[in-house]
Design an enzyme around this catalytic site. Structure first.
Site, PDB file in Angstrom:
ATOM      1  N   ASP A   1      -7.800   8.498   0.155  1.00  0.00           N
ATOM      2  CA  ASP A   1      -8.400   7.434   0.981  1.00  0.00           C
ATOM      3  C   ASP A   1      -8.241   7.714   2.482  1.00  0.00           C
ATOM      4  O   ASP A   1      -8.821   7.023   3.311  1.00  0.00           O
ATOM      5  CB  ASP A   1      -7.804   6.061   0.639  1.00  0.00           C
ATOM      6  CG  ASP A   1      -8.503   5.427  -0.563  1.00  0.00           C
ATOM      7  OD1 ASP A   1      -9.555   5.941  -0.980  1.00  0.00           O
ATOM      8  OD2 ASP A   1      -7.994   4.413  -1.083  1.00  0.00           O
TER       9      ASP A   1
ATOM     10  N   THR B   1      -9.406   0.716 -10.301  1.00  0.00           N
ATOM     11  CA  THR B   1      -8.528  -0.198  -9.558  1.00  0.00           C
ATOM     12  C   THR B   1      -8.570  -1.485 -10.355  1.00  0.00           C
ATOM     13  O   THR B   1      -9.289  -1.570 -11.355  1.00  0.00           O
ATOM     14  CB  THR B   1      -9.092  -0.344  -8.117  1.00  0.00           C
ATOM     15  OG1 THR B   1      -8.847   0.879  -7.430  1.00  0.00           O
ATOM     16  CG2 THR B   1      -8.477  -1.475  -7.318  1.00  0.00           C
TER      17      THR B   1
ATOM     18  N   GLU C   1      -3.922   8.216  -3.855  1.00  0.00           N
ATOM     19  CA  GLU C   1      -4.403   7.402  -2.736  1.00  0.00           C
ATOM     20  C   GLU C   1      -4.494   8.222  -1.439  1.00  0.00           C
ATOM     21  O   GLU C   1      -5.134   7.784  -0.482  1.00  0.00           O
ATOM     22  CB  GLU C   1      -3.435   6.219  -2.553  1.00  0.00           C
ATOM     23  CG  GLU C   1      -4.098   4.901  -2.245  1.00  0.00           C
ATOM     24  CD  GLU C   1      -4.768   4.240  -3.451  1.00  0.00           C
ATOM     25  OE1 GLU C   1      -6.001   4.117  -3.429  1.00  0.00           O
ATOM     26  OE2 GLU C   1      -4.073   3.842  -4.395  1.00  0.00           O
TER      27      GLU C   1
ATOM     28  N   GLY D   1     -14.132   0.560  -5.158  1.00  0.00           N
ATOM     29  CA  GLY D   1     -14.207   1.473  -4.018  1.00  0.00           C
ATOM     30  C   GLY D   1     -14.839   0.796  -2.818  1.00  0.00           C
ATOM     31  O   GLY D   1     -14.567  -0.375  -2.539  1.00  0.00           O
TER      32      GLY D   1
ATOM     33  N   ASN E   1      -6.100   4.463  -7.181  1.00  0.00           N
ATOM     34  CA  ASN E   1      -7.319   5.134  -6.713  1.00  0.00           C
ATOM     35  C   ASN E   1      -8.174   5.624  -7.876  1.00  0.00           C
ATOM     36  O   ASN E   1      -8.751   4.811  -8.576  1.00  0.00           O
ATOM     37  CB  ASN E   1      -7.016   6.238  -5.701  1.00  0.00           C
ATOM     38  CG  ASN E   1      -8.255   6.564  -4.876  1.00  0.00           C
ATOM     39  OD1 ASN E   1      -9.100   5.684  -4.678  1.00  0.00           O
ATOM     40  ND2 ASN E   1      -8.395   7.785  -4.428  1.00  0.00           N
TER      41      ASN E   1
ATOM     42  N   ARG F   1       0.850  -1.189   0.000  1.00  0.00           N
ATOM     43  CA  ARG F   1       0.000   0.000   0.000  1.00  0.00           C
ATOM     44  C   ARG F   1       0.889   1.244   0.000  1.00  0.00           C
ATOM     45  O   ARG F   1       1.952   1.262   0.640  1.00  0.00           O
ATOM     46  CB  ARG F   1      -0.872  -0.027   1.259  1.00  0.00           C
ATOM     47  CG  ARG F   1      -1.848   1.131   1.429  1.00  0.00           C
ATOM     48  CD  ARG F   1      -3.009   1.027   0.479  1.00  0.00           C
ATOM     49  NE  ARG F   1      -4.123   1.893   0.889  1.00  0.00           N
ATOM     50  CZ  ARG F   1      -5.107   2.233   0.057  1.00  0.00           C
ATOM     51  NH1 ARG F   1      -5.139   1.797  -1.193  1.00  0.00           N
ATOM     52  NH2 ARG F   1      -6.093   2.992   0.470  1.00  0.00           N
TER      53      ARG F   1
ATOM     54  N   SER G   1      -8.011   1.151   3.253  1.00  0.00           N
ATOM     55  CA  SER G   1      -8.457   0.677   1.938  1.00  0.00           C
ATOM     56  C   SER G   1      -9.654  -0.248   2.092  1.00  0.00           C
ATOM     57  O   SER G   1      -9.910  -0.784   3.169  1.00  0.00           O
ATOM     58  CB  SER G   1      -7.298  -0.087   1.293  1.00  0.00           C
ATOM     59  OG  SER G   1      -7.713  -0.716   0.104  1.00  0.00           O
TER      60      SER G   1
HETATM   61  O1  DON Z   1      -8.051   1.279  -1.625  1.00  0.00           O
HETATM   62  C1  DON Z   1      -9.215   1.562  -1.864  1.00  0.00           C
HETATM   63  O2  DON Z   1     -10.155   1.168  -1.193  1.00  0.00           O
HETATM   64  C2  DON Z   1      -9.526   2.429  -3.065  1.00  0.00           C
HETATM   65  N1  DON Z   1      -8.391   3.226  -3.423  1.00  0.00           N
HETATM   66  C3  DON Z   1      -9.965   1.545  -4.180  1.00  0.00           C
HETATM   67  C4  DON Z   1     -10.533   2.340  -5.319  1.00  0.00           C
HETATM   68  C5  DON Z   1     -11.347   1.510  -6.234  1.00  0.00           C
HETATM   69  O3  DON Z   1     -11.536   0.331  -6.075  1.00  0.00           O
HETATM   70  C6  DON Z   1     -11.987   2.190  -7.350  1.00  0.00           C
HETATM   71  N2  DON Z   1     -12.656   1.215  -8.196  1.00  0.00           N
HETATM   72  N3  DON Z   1     -13.488   1.267  -8.985  1.00  0.00           N
END
Ligand code: DON
Length: 573
Positions: free
Chosen positions: A424, A382, A421, A474, A402, A109, A453
């Site tokens: 987040d 992602t 990121e 997300g 992200n 990460r 995350s």
């Molecule tokens: O780590 C996370 O939870 C986010 N940065 C993930 C973002 C994500 O999955 C966007 N997807 N469509």
């Protein structure tokens, strides 16, 4: 997607046939203890892009194991899915090593630079300035993916990093053709991409949205990958690449230092585990919230005879489990190196029994009736991939930069598109909202801290079989994986698992979000009668990639979500 389906079916039957010959051989010539838990004897890969699937296939054919394939796939996705993940981002790689059943989560990460501070995205009045944590170099945390790839190759692979990176280098030099998924995401981020000349030059066509069929060549990224191939982790975090990254980030207003890069470390974390109806679940540990929330939801649901209940009660209970797990998410979760997380308590069946005490089968709980929290829900892209090799080694990896195209900032000369990121984190922790912002505190910005995350790479294992799954999406990632597990648990095929229509509840907003066709008209009516608010979505979401090994028939299958443009294959060893 029909193409994928038939390719998949073809591959499946071919593999099933060669596997049955193999089983006959194994049964005849090996002791029964081995036959009781055989290796799959074939490989399976599911990724979000056909070029990445081919890269994994190539590395397996060269004698690589699932971990080498994971390195090749991750690096290739960085090239052909630049909007989803990359060297400028990070992720979680969940590994299972067959020979000793060792399991670990590689935490690659991103982490906040040393000069980051908790109020860095607030204006003088204390309000969050949203775009600063999303666009440009100030939004970028220190990348973890390059370090993770070097670590996985060195510690778990059969092949040198140089060999596993070769397909990605080739893809970057030869170029790849943009598809509808690329264009859709570039359209969403067009203005920000246009504002950085380097990002525009590489990822747009004459500064505009690329036309279908346009080929993107990434010479600088190929050179950065070559530095890594020659020098391993130091090829990115030290020397000319590191110096260029820092110089360009700072020139454009960012706060990275060379020490930030040099000090970045991959962390090996013990995965979060639980059990659901005899199936062992292995999933992402903090700083992902995924594993804990997933186990909490499954522990709640295990208390009900879900399959025997009418559809409305069944759906209602799943929603109530989601509501409670998402409330806890922000209350307790963040980077475990900065805060204490009661992992055992949160994943204990007794804790779930306590949560269930407030669930009624005849009416929806109002989220406002539960103690509140604030959830910073963002993220539009992602990637996830799942791999299993013939020995039974497996990898579930969810990787991110992200937002689509991350911060839309590419330090000149490196080809490395940086993540955003930092978004987040909770940009404005501690400020009480209607429900009190207790949760945001756990996820406040601090130097060297990793943002919370939702990424949830997951393994399932029982006497009947093994599954590897995950998805982008997300904050909806965790509920997608939950629904996937419930499908596996109902003996559905891997294609059914990734295709399943989805619904989601995350405590706030207090509404069930659902894909078109996920809930029938009559089910919608019944849920409303129970007191649920419904929020129909116009688009489908997620891009699940899953692999399944049926231990009883010793057949391997794989499937790529029909919502995306990925490819799943099964190959004889
Ligand atoms: O780590 C996370 O939870 C986010 N940065 C993930 C973002 C994500 O999955 C966007 N997807 N469509």
């Amino acid at each position: 997607m029909v193409r994928n389906y038939f390719q998949l079916r073809g591959a499946f039957f071919y593999a099933a046939k060669s596997i049955s010959l193999l089983i006959a051989f194994i049964t005849l010539f090996t002791p029964s203890s081995f036959a009781a838990d055989p290796a799959p004897g074939a490989h399976a890969i599911a990724t979000a892009h056909p070029v990445a699937t081919a890269a994994g296939q190539k590395i397996l054919a060269q004698g690589g194991n699932a971990f080498d394939a994971a390195v090749a796939i991750s690096a290739t996705l960085a090239v052909v899915e630049p909007y989803g993940s990359g060297l400028g981002g990070g992720g979680f790689w969940l590994l299972h090593r067959a020979k000793d059943r060792f399991e670990v989560m590689i935490d690659g990460r991103e982490q906040a630079p040393a000069a980051a501070h908790r109020d860095m995205y607030l204006d003088e009045a204390g309000n969050a300035i949203g775009h600063l944590s999303l666009n440009g170099p100030l939004a970028a945390a220190i990348p973890g993916e390059p370090a993770a790839l070097a670590h996985i190759a060195e510690k778990y692979g059969n092949l040198p990093l140089r060999q596993s990176l070769a397909p990605a280098i080739q893809a970057a030099e030869k170029g790849f053709v943009v598809d509808e998924h690329y264009i859709k995401r570039a359209r969403f981020r067009l203005e920000v991409m246009q504002s950085d000349p380097e990002t525009a030059a590489i990822f747009l066509q004459n500064g505009q949205l690329p036309k279908p069929g346009y080929r993107i060549i990434q010479k600088d990224l190929a050179n950065t990958l070559k530095q890594m191939a020659a020098k391993g982790r130091a090829g990115f975090y030290e020397g000319v690449v590191a110096q260029t990254l820092v110089r360009e980030v700072r020139r454009a207003g960012g706060i990275w230092s060379e020490a930030d890069l040099k000090n970045y470390r991959v962390i090996e974390r013990q995965p979060v585990t639980g059990e659901y109806h005899g199936t062992r679940i292995t999933s992402a540990a903090p700083p992902s919230s995924g594993g804990i929330a997933l186990i909490t939801m499954l522990n709640v649901l295990a208390q009900y005879p879900l399959e025997q209940l009418p559809e409305a009660t069944h759906t209602h209970l799943i929603v109530e489990a989601m509501r409670r797990a998402y409330r806890d998410r922000a209350q307790y979760l963040g980077d475990p190196d900065f805060i204490d997380i009661p992992v055992e308590r949160l994943t204990h069946p007794f804790y779930a029994a306590g949560l269930s005490a407030s669930i009624r089968t005849d009416r929806a709980t109002r989220s406002a009736e539960l103690p509140g929290y604030h959830l910073n829900q963002r993220g539009h892209h992602t990637t996830h991939f799942s791999v299993m090799d013939g020995e039974g080694n497996r990898v579930a990896a969810t990787l991110s930069i992200n937002y689509p195209f991350g911060a839309a900032f590419t330090p000149k000369g490196t080809g490395v598109l940086l993540n955003d990121e930092m978004d987040d984190f909770s940009a404005k922790p501690g400020t009480p909202n209607a429900y009190g912002l207790v949760g945001a505190e756990a996820n406040a910005i601090a130097p060297g801290k990793r943002p919370l995350s939702s990424m949830t790479p997951t393994f399932l294992e029982s006497d009947a079989g093994v599954a590897v799954l995950g998805t982008p999406g997300g904050s909806r990632i965790i509920t997608m994986v939950l629904l996937g597990i419930l499908e596996f648990s109902a003996d559905k095929s891997v294609l059914d698992v990734v295709s399943r229509a989805r619904f989601h509840h995350q405590f706030l907003p207090d509404a069930i979000q659902f894909e078109p066709n996920a809930l029938s008209e009559s089910l919608q009516k019944e849920l409303q009668q129970l007191g649920h608010h419904l929020k129909p979505m116009t688009r489908r979401y997620g891009n699940m990639q899953a692999v399944h090994w049926n231990k009883r028939s010793n057949t391997l299958s794989a499937a790529s979500d029909p919502r995306g443009g990925g490819e799943a294959i099964v190959l004889p060893e």
